[in-house]
Design a protein around this motif. Structure first.
Motif, short mmCIF file in Angstrom:
data_model
loop_
_atom_site.label_atom_id
_atom_site.label_comp_id
_atom_site.label_asym_id
_atom_site.label_seq_id
_atom_site.Cartn_x
_atom_site.Cartn_y
_atom_site.Cartn_z
N VAL A 98 0.85 -1.20 0.00
CA VAL A 98 0.00 0.00 0.00
C VAL A 98 0.88 1.25 0.00
O VAL A 98 2.07 1.16 0.34
CB VAL A 98 -0.95 0.04 1.23
CG1 VAL A 98 -1.88 -1.16 1.21
CG2 VAL A 98 -0.17 0.09 2.54
N THR A 102 -2.83 7.04 1.42
CA THR A 102 -4.11 6.40 1.11
C THR A 102 -4.71 5.88 2.42
O THR A 102 -3.98 5.75 3.42
CB THR A 102 -3.89 5.20 0.17
OG1 THR A 102 -3.02 4.26 0.85
CG2 THR A 102 -3.22 5.62 -1.13
N PRO A 103 -6.02 5.56 2.46
CA PRO A 103 -6.59 5.00 3.71
C PRO A 103 -5.85 3.72 4.13
O PRO A 103 -5.57 3.52 5.31
CB PRO A 103 -8.04 4.71 3.32
CG PRO A 103 -8.34 5.62 2.19
CD PRO A 103 -7.05 5.80 1.45
N GLU A 104 -5.50 2.87 3.14
CA GLU A 104 -4.77 1.64 3.47
C GLU A 104 -3.39 1.96 4.03
O GLU A 104 -2.93 1.31 4.99
CB GLU A 104 -4.61 0.76 2.20
CG GLU A 104 -5.88 0.14 1.67
CD GLU A 104 -6.71 1.11 0.81
OE1 GLU A 104 -6.25 2.27 0.60
OE2 GLU A 104 -7.80 0.73 0.37
N VAL A 107 -3.62 3.04 7.66
CA VAL A 107 -3.84 1.91 8.58
C VAL A 107 -2.53 1.15 8.79
O VAL A 107 -2.17 0.80 9.93
CB VAL A 107 -4.93 0.96 8.00
CG1 VAL A 107 -5.03 -0.31 8.82
CG2 VAL A 107 -6.26 1.66 7.95
N SER B 34 -6.00 -1.21 14.22
CA SER B 34 -5.54 -1.21 12.82
C SER B 34 -5.84 -2.55 12.14
O SER B 34 -6.14 -2.59 10.95
CB SER B 34 -4.05 -0.86 12.72
OG SER B 34 -3.30 -1.68 13.55
N GLU B 37 -9.48 -2.38 11.10
CA GLU B 37 -9.68 -1.48 9.96
C GLU B 37 -9.10 -2.10 8.68
O GLU B 37 -9.67 -1.94 7.60
CB GLU B 37 -9.03 -0.12 10.24
CG GLU B 37 -9.30 0.94 9.21
CD GLU B 37 -10.77 1.35 9.10
OE1 GLU B 37 -11.56 1.00 10.01
OE2 GLU B 37 -11.12 2.00 8.09
N ALA B 38 -7.96 -2.80 8.83
CA ALA B 38 -7.35 -3.45 7.66
C ALA B 38 -8.32 -4.50 7.11
O ALA B 38 -8.48 -4.63 5.89
CB ALA B 38 -6.03 -4.09 8.05
N ASN B 40 -11.58 -4.40 7.35
CA ASN B 40 -12.66 -3.64 6.71
C ASN B 40 -12.26 -3.16 5.31
O ASN B 40 -13.09 -3.07 4.42
CB ASN B 40 -13.05 -2.41 7.54
CG ASN B 40 -13.73 -2.80 8.82
OD1 ASN B 40 -14.22 -3.93 8.95
ND2 ASN B 40 -13.77 -1.90 9.80
N LEU B 41 -10.96 -2.80 5.15
CA LEU B 41 -10.50 -2.27 3.86
C LEU B 41 -10.14 -3.38 2.87
O LEU B 41 -9.69 -3.10 1.76
CB LEU B 41 -9.28 -1.35 4.08
CG LEU B 41 -9.55 -0.01 4.76
CD1 LEU B 41 -8.25 0.68 5.12
CD2 LEU B 41 -10.38 0.90 3.87
#
Lengths: 219, 232
Positions: A98, A102-104, A107, B34, B37-38, B40-41
């Motif tokens: 990633v 970016t959102p990824e 995270v 995290s 959320e990972a 979820n993504l």
């Protein structure tokens, strides 16, 4: 939503950490009755603000765009942001495939920074209680090698970035080097140089973006 | 009154341990957050595991380097304070500098146990203020940064916003590299070049081997540091 959760967790835990930071001082006061006088505490505080105040403000904002909310708060609770947390963040993003921004990427920056915090706590606790004897037994030549870990890391990471996106990243790297050398020559402090390198980099990114859009007109 | 017994006593261990516990709990909660959320993504578990493993490898070298500073601090400030300050945002060099700066403010007669206790108290107060400054500064700046980023994401072209954020990381590493080698002794430059060449070779030779790619940074650090030490 993720940023909001990171912010809440960071703010609560860091406020507790601010209190924890004074626990040894308070312990010495309650157990032995020793405490600096009010004016002395004020002098110490002014000394600290004068010496480190600019860093307290500038460094977190400088690193923020690269690390995001979670990565920044996790990293600034433990420090060693430049030479330890940043490589961990970058390695985590690279491995997950990633990109930063970016959102990824945000995270993975949080995951990388938090993982590195766990590593540091475990290792430093081990060294504090058991390992100091082992370290003292290491030959001087091995200990000397520790000094060169930081340049080796940054050399490797810069090459990695250059290979990942030659067109965008090489101009940024060259601009970073030139800005550093020029500002160093005029005697600017490193805290300001860090910030200005990032700001100059933003203009360079903009230039590259505009140029590549001119070459590739929208379909 | 034995100052070393106070510096290394159970009370100081408990008082210093609170910070280490806070750091560990925060890190574990961030990890949990995290991971969720990972998921979820759509970042699969295997990629998450690889990311954590790479972060461990990347953090291992610099953490090892902190060991020497930790031992230096243990000798001068005592085990508990050194353990706490090396884990929190206070850096080893700064803590030593702070301890020696505030020494001059002590009013008790130099060399007496009272003076030593006062020195310790002044040092831990100054360290507390320094660490609190970093923590508060970071909280305020991240709050400000988060508001600015939200506006940027809403108003800017997404490709440009992504390039801007990613570019900041590259600029920072450019600064960090040049700051390590510029006007320094040749072994620093040699370590950086050797680290860079190793990364280049690993990226080319093991392009398709994910496992070796994960180790690339760790191996580059070892080769770079080894070459630097040889050249010294």
């Amino acid at each position: 939503m993720f940023d909001k959760k990171c912010l809440t967790l960071g703010l609560i835990s860091m406020c507790v950490a601010v209190f924890a930071s004074f626990c040894p001082a308070l312990y010495l006061y309650f157990a032995y009755g020793v405490i600096p006088s009010g004016p002395d505490i004020a002098s110490i505080a002014s000394l600290m603000v004068a010496g480190y105040g600019v860093g307290w403000i500038l460094q977190p904002i400088t690193f923020y765009p690269a690390m995001g909310v979670g990565g920044s708060l996790a990293s600034w609770t433990t420090g060693n942001v430049a030479d330890l947390r940043m490589p961990a963040v970058s390695a985590a993003q690279k491995s997950a495939g990633v990109e930063g921004g970016t959102p990824e990427g945000t995270v993975m920056a949080t995951m990388g920074a938090a993982t590195s915090n766990v590593v540091t706590v475990i290792w430093l606790t081990f060294i504090t209680f058991i390992g100091s004897v082992l370290i003292s037994l290491l030959p001087a030549s091995v200990k000397a090698g520790f000094s060169y870990i930081a340049p080796a890391i940054f050399g490797a990471i810069i090459v990695d970035y250059a290979m990942k996106n030659l067109k965008n990243n090489v101009p940024l790297i060259i601009a970073g080097f030139i800005t550093y050398i020029v500002l160093k020559a005029v005697g600017m402090s490193t805290v300001w140089i860090t910030l200005l390198v990032v700001i100059v980099g933003m203009f360079v990114s903009r230039g590259v973006f505009v140029l590549s859009n001119k070459k590739k007109p929208e379909a | 009154m034995d100052i070393n017994a106070i510096k290394n006593g159970p009370g100081m261990w408990i008082a210093s341990g609170i910070m280490v516990v806070v750091i560990l709990v925060q890190a574990l909660l961030y990890l949990r957050l995290s991971k969720k959320e990972a998921d979820n993504l759509g970042i699969d578990k295997a990629r998450q595991k690889e990311a954590r493993r790479s972060a461990i490898i990347a953090a291992a070298g610099p953490t090892l380097a902190l060991s020497i500073m930790l031992i230096t601090l243990i000798a001068s400030l005592g085990g508990p304070t050194a353990w706490m300050r090396m884990n929190d945002v206070g850096s080893g060099r700064t803590e030593l500098a702070i301890a020696s700066t505030v020494k001059d403010m002590v009013t008790a007669e130099a060399g007496t146990p009272e003076a030593e206790l006062q020195e310790l108290s002044y040092a831990v107060w100054a360290q507390g203020i320094d660490v609190a400054g970093w923590l508060i500064g970071a909280m305020v700046m991240v709050l400000a940064g988060s508001a600015v980023t939200k506006t940027l994401n809403e108003k800017l072209n997404p490709t440009w916003a992504k390039m801007l954020m990613g570019g900041c990381l590259v600029s920072l590493f450019s600064y960090l590299l040049i700051n390590q080698v510029y006007k320094k002794a040749p072994p620093y430059l040699i370590a950086a070049i050797a680290g860079g060449i190793t990364m280049f070779l690993m990226n080319i030779l093991f392009k398709k081997n994910k496992r070796l790619q994960e180790l690339a940074l760790g191996i580059s650090i070892l080769v770079g540091a080894f070459c630097g030490a040889i050249a010294a």
